[in-house]
Design a protein around this motif. Structure first.
Motif, mmCIF file in Angstrom:
data_model
loop_
_atom_site.group_PDB
_atom_site.id
_atom_site.type_symbol
_atom_site.label_atom_id
_atom_site.label_comp_id
_atom_site.label_asym_id
_atom_site.label_seq_id
_atom_site.Cartn_x
_atom_site.Cartn_y
_atom_site.Cartn_z
ATOM 1 N N CYS A 262 0.820 -1.207 0.000
ATOM 2 C CA CYS A 262 0.000 0.000 0.000
ATOM 3 C C CYS A 262 0.854 1.258 0.000
ATOM 4 O O CYS A 262 2.036 1.229 0.330
ATOM 5 N N GLU A 263 0.196 2.362 -0.362
ATOM 6 C CA GLU A 263 0.848 3.649 -0.567
ATOM 7 C C GLU A 263 0.236 4.711 0.333
ATOM 8 O O GLU A 263 -0.972 4.730 0.563
ATOM 9 N N ILE A 264 1.074 5.624 0.800
ATOM 10 C CA ILE A 264 0.627 6.816 1.503
ATOM 11 C C ILE A 264 1.089 8.041 0.710
ATOM 12 O O ILE A 264 2.144 8.012 0.072
ATOM 13 N N LEU A 265 0.282 9.110 0.726
ATOM 14 C CA LEU A 265 0.627 10.364 0.060
ATOM 15 C C LEU A 265 1.080 11.405 1.088
ATOM 16 O O LEU A 265 0.547 11.464 2.188
ATOM 17 N N PRO A 266 2.017 12.278 0.713
ATOM 18 C CA PRO A 266 2.339 13.413 1.580
ATOM 19 C C PRO A 266 1.111 14.254 1.911
ATOM 20 O O PRO A 266 0.992 14.762 3.039
ATOM 21 N N ASN A 267 0.195 14.411 0.960
ATOM 22 C CA ASN A 267 -0.970 15.275 1.178
ATOM 23 C C ASN A 267 -1.828 14.807 2.349
ATOM 24 O O ASN A 267 -2.341 15.618 3.125
ATOM 25 N N HIS A 268 -2.016 13.485 2.470
ATOM 26 C CA HIS A 268 -2.866 12.968 3.539
ATOM 27 C C HIS A 268 -2.186 13.048 4.903
ATOM 28 O O HIS A 268 -2.845 12.884 5.936
ATOM 29 N N PRO A 274 -11.320 20.358 8.453
ATOM 30 C CA PRO A 274 -11.968 21.191 7.435
ATOM 31 C C PRO A 274 -11.257 22.514 7.160
ATOM 32 O O PRO A 274 -11.609 23.221 6.230
ATOM 33 N N GLU A 275 -10.231 22.827 7.992
ATOM 34 C CA GLU A 275 -9.593 24.141 7.882
ATOM 35 C C GLU A 275 -9.022 24.382 6.491
ATOM 36 O O GLU A 275 -9.171 25.480 5.922
ATOM 37 N N ALA A 276 -8.359 23.362 5.916
ATOM 38 C CA ALA A 276 -7.726 23.537 4.598
ATOM 39 C C ALA A 276 -8.774 23.827 3.527
ATOM 40 O O ALA A 276 -8.534 24.647 2.627
ATOM 41 N N TYR A 277 -9.933 23.172 3.607
ATOM 42 C CA TYR A 277 -10.999 23.432 2.632
ATOM 43 C C TYR A 277 -11.511 24.869 2.763
ATOM 44 O O TYR A 277 -11.825 25.516 1.757
ATOM 45 N N GLU A 278 -11.596 25.341 3.985
ATOM 46 C CA GLU A 278 -12.094 26.701 4.217
ATOM 47 C C GLU A 278 -11.108 27.749 3.710
ATOM 48 O O GLU A 278 -11.501 28.796 3.199
ATOM 49 N N GLN A 279 -9.797 27.448 3.827
ATOM 50 C CA GLN A 279 -8.776 28.414 3.447
ATOM 51 C C GLN A 279 -8.411 28.324 1.965
ATOM 52 O O GLN A 279 -8.244 29.344 1.296
ATOM 53 N N PRO A 289 -10.339 11.980 -0.400
ATOM 54 C CA PRO A 289 -10.226 13.352 0.099
ATOM 55 C C PRO A 289 -9.188 13.544 1.193
ATOM 56 O O PRO A 289 -8.801 12.610 1.896
ATOM 57 N N ILE A 290 -8.789 14.804 1.345
ATOM 58 C CA ILE A 290 -8.091 15.256 2.540
ATOM 59 C C ILE A 290 -9.069 15.141 3.706
ATOM 60 O O ILE A 290 -10.220 15.576 3.606
ATOM 61 N N ARG A 291 -8.599 14.556 4.811
ATOM 62 C CA ARG A 291 -9.478 14.385 5.974
ATOM 63 C C ARG A 291 -8.898 15.180 7.158
ATOM 64 O O ARG A 291 -8.031 16.023 6.962
#
Length: 451
Positions: A262-268, A274-279, A289-291
């Motif tokens: 399995c793989e992990i991403l730096p983004n996750h 929710p802060e990143a979605y708001e900004q 999605p980003i969680r």
């Protein structure tokens, strides 16, 4: 340490701290005819080129095993040449590129078309980094994937179990069983449950990116991964699950390591809702999605305990104009290959993971999972694909420095400590101090199972 007799090399890397199978040591690396031929005290040696790596760390070449370079198709977002420029500027020596282009990479002819493009035979001067291409699994080719997966330049089969960017989707049990029956190599899967997400699309709130995790919730990923593992075990076939996004999947994957990588991403690990979605709104929309921060801590535990085998970026640019469309019309995906190394070196400096674990995820792990011939190790007899980094350098990530054709990064304005100083591919210095050197000469990877 024994003194090696005087020798002559094409390239000599002097006095760096090498990080490899033996741990860390301050020593020299000698390269001849594109291969590492000596590691040790080479004080009496001469070379055509010498890099003084005093104070720097010398790593096996970083490989990004998941990128979307968009070619052929929507090349206003990204293309093979620009994407590879971002890779080498970021210290990445090679990439595995995804099949959801237009047309899709789902036939032998389209795989060859990508190889021709990478070689500079179509439209532009070709790719600067080494590369391999996934073949996309479809209902049309499912029974012939055992032939397609062995073609030169192919890193394996990629299957989308949940709809994402592009036209590739196999969501039904019968289609997945046909894929698993046909393959012999390890196949890679985007694991989200299409039926569940379809039922939840009404939960999308226009212009509200925080609702992305309502539509593509944790259960969409968990249900899909449990189902995929169950079917892989029935077929006794090896699978690789891409971009794990939920902490709950980590123990499930850990319990099935005989068949599953399995793989992990730096983004996750690095961006939190929710802060990143708001900004940042659409800039941080991706699939899965980003969680939230708490979930990311569970993913970090998977990094520390060894569950994750590799780290890739899922580099998938769209233009800022496209990303600014109101959710859910905004497309999913963001750039990442050029910021991959500095972002993760910053985490190393913060103590979140060791430099050895970073090497394990980005070089050694790729070698283990896919059997890339001559790559992924800083060792005698291996190809001289090398990433040199300055762990003390402090820089700020900026949109204007990005080579991707969409011209941005979700990490704009983020200060990082740790920076790539040299990208060396097959013994050639391709990037030095933020400048690309020479013409594009990237080559297709070879795989042990297909020799």
């Amino acid at each position: 340490m024994t003194q090696t007799p005087a020798m002559t090399f094409d390239l000599l890397i002097r006095g760096g701290t090498i990080v490899n199978h033996s741990g860390r040591s301050v020593t020299d690396v000698g390269v001849r005819d594109g291969k590492i031929v000596a590691i040790g005290s080479l004080g009496q040696a001469s070379a055509g080129e010498v890099i003084d790596a005093t104070g720097l760390h010398v790593l096996p070449g970083v490989i990004d095993s998941q990128v979307h370079f968009r070619e052929p198709g929507p090349t206003h977002k990204e293309d093979l040449r620009a994407g590879s420029m971002g890779a080498v500027l970021g210290g990445v020596t090679g990439v595995f590129e995804m099949p959801n282009t237009n047309p899709t990479t789902s036939t032998a002819a389209m795989l060859q078309d990508k190889l021709d493009r990478a070689a500079g035979k179509v439209d532009h001067g070709g790719m600067f980094c080494n590369h391999a291409f996934y073949v996309g699994g479809t209902h049309a080719n499912a029974d012939h994937l055992n032939e397609l997966e062995r073609l030169p330049g192919c890193c394996g089969v990629k299957v989308f179990m949940g709809a994402s960017t592009g036209d590739l989707l196999i969501a039904d049990d019968e289609g997945l069983r046909r894929v698993l029956k046909s393959i012999n190599r390890r196949a890679s899967f985007h694991s989200e449950d299409e039926a569940r997400m379809a039922e939840r699309r009404h939960l999308a709130r226009e212009g509200d990116w925080t609702s992305h995790t309502d539509v593509r919730d944790k259960q969409s990923a968990i249900i899909s991964t449990e189902r995929l593992i169950r079917m892989a075990r029935e077929a006794n076939k090896r699978i690789h699950v891409l971009h794990i996004s939920t902490a709950e999947e980590v123990p499930i994957l850990a319990a099935n390591k005989d068949l599953v990588t399995c793989e992990i991403l730096p983004n996750h690990l690095s961006i939190y809702g929710p802060e990143a979605y708001e900004q940042l709104e659409g800039r941080v929309q991706q699939n899965p999605p980003i969680r939230d921060y708490e979930n990311a801590q569970g993913l970090w535990e998977g990094v520390r305990n060894g569950t994750f085998d590799v780290m890739g970026t899922d580099h998938a640019p769209h233009t800022l104009e496209e990303k600014s469309m109101p959710y859910p019309a905004s497309p999913s995906g963001m750039p990442g290959v050029q910021t991959f190394v500095p972002l993760m070196l910053d985490w190393v400096n913060k103590g979140a993971l060791s430099l050895e674990r970073f090497v394990d995820l980005t070089s050694h792990g790729v070698n283990r999972v896919w059997g890339v011939v001559g790559k992924g190790r800083l060792a005698a007899g291996y190809d001289a694909d090398i990433t040199i980094v300055d762990m003390k350098a402090t820089r700020t990530l900026r949109d204007e420095d990005q080579a991707n054709r969409s011209g941005w990064t979700p990490y704009h304005g983020r200060e990082v400590q740790g920076w790539p100083t040299h990208t060396i591919i097959d013994g050639r210095i391709v990037m030095q101090e933020d400048e690309i050197i020479g013409e594009a000469q990237g080559k297709p990877y070879r795989f042990a199972e297909c020799l």
